[in-house]
Write an enzyme that holds these catalytic residues in place. Structure first.
Site, PDB file in Angstrom:
ATOM      1  N   GLU A  19      -4.357  10.607   3.789  1.00 22.10           N
ATOM      2  CA  GLU A  19      -3.364  10.026   2.878  1.00 22.10           C
ATOM      3  C   GLU A  19      -3.618  10.528   1.461  1.00 22.10           C
ATOM      4  O   GLU A  19      -2.696  10.823   0.717  1.00 22.10           O
ATOM      5  CB  GLU A  19      -3.428   8.495   2.917  1.00 22.10           C
ATOM      6  CG  GLU A  19      -2.744   7.874   4.122  1.00 22.10           C
ATOM      7  CD  GLU A  19      -3.515   8.027   5.410  1.00 22.10           C
ATOM      8  OE1 GLU A  19      -4.700   8.426   5.346  1.00 22.10           O
ATOM      9  OE2 GLU A  19      -2.949   7.749   6.482  1.00 22.10           O
ATOM     10  N   HIS A  66      -5.824  -4.056   8.446  1.00 25.43           N
ATOM     11  CA  HIS A  66      -4.484  -3.542   8.731  1.00 25.43           C
ATOM     12  C   HIS A  66      -3.389  -4.566   8.460  1.00 25.43           C
ATOM     13  O   HIS A  66      -2.287  -4.432   8.972  1.00 25.43           O
ATOM     14  CB  HIS A  66      -4.393  -3.099  10.195  1.00 25.43           C
ATOM     15  CG  HIS A  66      -5.314  -1.974  10.542  1.00 25.43           C
ATOM     16  ND1 HIS A  66      -6.396  -2.120  11.350  1.00 25.43           N
ATOM     17  CD2 HIS A  66      -5.329  -0.693  10.149  1.00 25.43           C
ATOM     18  CE1 HIS A  66      -7.034  -0.968  11.460  1.00 25.43           C
ATOM     19  NE2 HIS A  66      -6.418  -0.086  10.738  1.00 25.43           N
TER      20      HIS A  66
END
Lengths: 414, 461
Positions: free
Chosen positions: B195, B264
């Site tokens: 990312e 998450h």
């Protein structure tokens, strides 16, 4: 700036593609696989400049006839080889049961390591108590090979009343300080610089413990991988940096992360770190290389990058279907074979094992796993039976519970 | 006893799937591990394996059947020694159990498994788009997002999509379905897993006047990229004296899904909303998703587009006109009411609407505002509502400290103090990392009953 007209043709972009996609007939007959026993074994204190070629080959011990050959052979005695076979069979049986448990809705998620059992099982044998692994999600073999209770692994997967992590963490994200298994982080790559930091701390403290970082081929693209190598190289941290190259990062083939590097092991060279590339489906070779790299770390000679060449036979997790992105038969023709079959053939060849004994042990270990599963399920599964304590939900946010969480817990009536 | 084989859940968020084919037929001997059938979900095709041994007695769901709910009996297995007479009544014993997806139970209609017709249109009063875009079709949030990207990409060759699994795999959550086929691998790009790396690349490409749509598999993974987003994307227009801007959209699921635990399951609305230079958008319905994403792609500024995994499968009415967009910075009143204002964003809008129905039964008429945009915040719409109701509850999934509710409460102190008859109340996630276990997760996330309780409290009821 010049306006040289010689360089004005349009540029174009390269997008690498895997060799085979669904519908293709995978064929590895032209893939060069070095013969077992042909790669030399340097001394651990040899100048790494002298064995740079070890990052571009594959260190192998078990040949096609099931014999252990070459300079990396002879480190695993018969008893350890038998233990290794049993450990791998246990991991496979465990994976099969837990995969089914997920299909039955007893847990929401599972990740198996089918085909990769040798790597973690053999590596664990090269460590000492107190050493620390910073694993990813396919190293359950470290725990099983180290004797961590199967029932506790299942309790964690089921998030039940005996879950050692109190229902807080995703299934398979185990954590055991005692077993040298650092709490798995779901965020890819973070374990690599953390393993280096842990190892540097061991050195700063004058301790004798070493660390092992684990990463997959895909995650080597993460900045964390590169930062870890800088620090490990600069400070000669006592760490083994393992790269499990199982060819696929979910649907992304390994070439996307590797680019023009040749091999993942060769990434180490850019940072001045010695690098070895090993047959990850060969228990004897994995152990020999792991022992070499751990000894290097222990003798304060610095870090080693090890690439394990293997193949992820199953899906990435229970949430994907590999048939969508690679040929179904690819794993069958994968040239390094199955790690359990290969060690089995070795032991049969040495007269220590037989097909019958294998069949019998497979049944025994499956029964053992089934019994553990029954025991774990008595304490609950994801949707049924015993649940983690609600009181525990507010613990562990801070070392000491602050007043506002105490109030929240009281409001929750627990 | 014959064993019922149930439709399995193959991922935490799966609620239904298509029974694509049967690999065994009645009378076949089955061993544990044998492939019985293939099922298709919105994410993938999967094999259903036998767990027990026996003979396949009867198939209850024919192949080709779509929308089979998780836990519906799909076949019956006969154990050793049983014959077909044992089938009497089998398959009727268990009505489909609720899908093992906590989110499906927590969210109001339409639950993810509900057919499209169950969309909660009755609760939506007229809004601007309803006035101007009368023709609609039923679409899932997932489809609306895909269409928004595809329509914009058709009109502007500078737009491209990049991220992990967006091309060959059609998106980790199948949001980019079909885009690779239509636009090719130069505009729909699978990236290496970094990312930090691909966000930097996207920002660089935007500096060079392309219009990247950067998909994060989830916003949780974007934390390693936050330096590029805040220090580069958000600030370069300012720092360069207006020479170089960053027309880019960062999109992906935000917040808790189902059972994916602490790392998450975080809401990043307040993280990004804090920063000048960024716009932050958080759609609830499919119509929000489509109209706002089109606006985000056209916007010359960096836009953080916070989706929600549980909402992806839910269906709503969406205007069909390709010119339909929703302006960034405009909230929508989803339900009119006179007694209390409930301001919510993303998945909490649905929970707020459920709470409003409950409150109505007790004689409290709640006005539910769907924020749609977090930054810029539509303060005017909230203040106007408070002028009418004199009471406010803010609802968000994220943690309380320095959250969106804190900002709204502060703004109401500044702009609506004289109209408030009670202190603003906040409904936020419990101040702990989100636990995994179903019972703990449900407690840590706020439910409609928490909103009802807060609304009654500000009404002194």
């Amino acid at each position: 700036m010049t306006t040289d007209p010689a360089h004005t043709s349009p540029l174009s972009l390269t997008v690498p593609e895997p060799e085979f996609r669904p519908g293709d007939k995978p064929d590895y007959s032209t893939t060069p696989i070095p013969r077992a026993g042909t790669v030399r074994r340097p001394e651990v204190d040899e100048d790494p400049e002298q064995f740079r070629e070890l990052a571009y080959t594959i260190i192998r011990v078990l040949n096609r006839k099931g014999e252990a050959v070459g300079p990396w052979a002879g480190l695993v005695d018969d008893e350890m080889a038998l233990t290794g076979l049993k450990d791998m069979m246990k991991v496979r049986a465990f994976d099969a049961r837990m995969l089914m448990a997920q299909r039955q809705g007893k847990t929401s998620f599972y990740m198996q390591c089918l085909g990769e059992e040798a790597i973690a099982c053999a590596f664990e044998k090269a460590l000492r108590p107190g050493d620390m692994n910073f694993p990813t999600y396919r190293q359950q073999g470290l725990l099983i090979s180290g004797g961590y209770p199967i029932v506790d692994m299942m309790n964690q997967i089921y998030s039940n009343e005996r879950d050692p992590l109190n229902g807080r963490q995703l299934p398979i994200m185990y954590s055991s300080k005692e077993h040298g298994f650092f709490s798995i982080s779901g965020n890819l790559g973070t374990q690599y610089p953390q393993a280096v930091g842990w190892a540097m701390a061991s050195a700063i403290s004058g301790d004798t413990k070493v660390a092992a970082g684990w990463i997959g081929d895909g995650s080597t693209a993460e900045s964390d991988f590169h930062a870890a190598l800088v620090f490990a190289s600069t400070y000669k941290a006592p760490v083994v940096l393992n790269i499990v190259n199982n060819q696929w990062a979910i649907s992304t083939f390994q070439g996307i992360a590797k680019g023009g590097s040749g091999t993942f092991a060769a990434r180490g060279h850019g940072f001045g770190i010695p690098a070895l590339r090993v047959d990850g489906n060969d228990y004897l070779a994995v152990y020999a290389v792991a022992k070499w790299a751990v000894e290097r770390a222990r003798r304060n000679l610095g870090p080693t990058v090890v690439e394990y060449v293997t193949y992820r036979v199953g899906g990435h997790s229970t949430s994907d279907d590999p048939a969508a992105y690679r040929p179904k038969e690819e794993s069958d023709v994968w040239p390094l074979g199955d790690p359990i079959e290969r060690l089995k053939n070795y032991l049969v060849g040495r007269g220590l094992w037989s097909e019958d004994r294998h069949t019998q042990y497979k049944a025994e270990v499956e029964a053992e796993i089934l019994a553990a599963q029954k025991e774990a399920e008595e304490h609950g599964t994801l949707h049924a039976g015993g649940k983690p304590s609600v009181r525990d939900m507010f613990e562990g946010v801070y070392k000491e519970m602050p007043p506002h969480l105490r109030r929240q817990r009281q409001r929750a009536g627990v | 006893m014959p064993i019922e084989i149930l439709m399995p859940a193959l991922s935490p968020t799966m609620t239904e799937g298509k029974l694509a084919s049967w690999q065994k037929k009645p009378g076949d001997q089955v061993s544990a591990g044998d492939v019985l059938a293939e099922i298709e979900t919105d994410k993938a095709t999967m094999e259903v394996e036998a767990v027990d041994e026996g003979v396949l007695g009867k198939i209850l769901i024919d192949e080709g059947t779509e929308n089979v709910a998780v836990n519906t009996p799909i076949a019956v297995l006969l154990e050793d020694g049983e014959d077909e007479s044992a089938l009497e009544g089998a398959g009727r014993s268990a009505a489909p159990a609720p899908a093992p997806v906590e989110g499906a139970k927590e969210t109001p209609a339409p639950a993810p498994a509900a057919p499209a017709a169950a969309a909660p249109l009755a609760t939506s009063p007229a809004s601007d788009e309803d006035k101007y875009f009368t023709e609609t079709k039923t679409q899932s949030v997932r489809e609306a997002l895909r269409d928004a990207m595809a329509e914009e990409m058709r009109g502007d060759g500078n737009i491209f999509v990049m991220g992990e699994e967006v091309a060959e795999y059609q998106g980790a959550y199948k949001v980019t379905q079909g885009l690779l086929d239509e636009f090719g691998d130069k505009r729909v790009i699978d990236t290496p897993i970094t990312e930090h790396g691909f966000t930097g690349l996207g920002v660089g490409a935007a500096f060079m006047n392309l219009k990247p749509i950067v998909e994060f598999m989830t916003f949780n993974f974007a934390m390693q990229a936050i330096d590029h987003i805040i220090n580069s994307a958000a600030k370069t227009l300012y720092m360069s004296g207006g020479q170089m801007g960053c027309p880019i959209v960062f999109r992906g699921p935000n917040g808790a899904a189902s059972r994916v635990a602490a790392q998450h399951s975080q809401c990043y609305a307040s993280w990004y909303a804090h920063c000048p230079g960024l716009k932050v958008v958080s759609p609830w319905s499919a119509s929000d998703a489509k109209g706002l994403l089109k606006s985000a792609i056209r916007d010359p500024n960096p836009v953080i587009f916070l989706e929600n995994e549980i909402l992806y499968g839910q269906s709503f009415e969406v205007p069909t006109d390709e010119d339909f967009t929703i302006p960034i910075g405009k909230a929508k009143i989803e339900r009119s009411g006179s007694d209390v204002t409930i301001v919510a964003l993303s998945i909490m809008v649905g929970k707020a609407l459920t709470a409003a129905e409950e409150l109505a039964k007790e004689g409290i008429e709640a006005e539910v505002i769907n924020l749609r945009s977090v930054r810029p915040l539509d303060t005017e719409t909230i203040v106007n509502s408070i002028k009418k109701t004199n009471r406010m509850v803010s609802v968000e999934e994220g943690w309380p400290f320095a959250g969106i509710g804190s900002e709204i409460a502060a703004q109401m102190m500044e702009h609506a103090f004289d109209y408030l008859d009670a202190p603003v109340a906040r409904v936020c996630g419990v101040d702990v990392p989100l636990p995994y276990a179903a019972n703990l997760e449900r407690m840590a996330l706020r439910q409609p009953e928490d909103i009802v309780e807060a609304a009654k409290a500000v009404c002194y009821r």
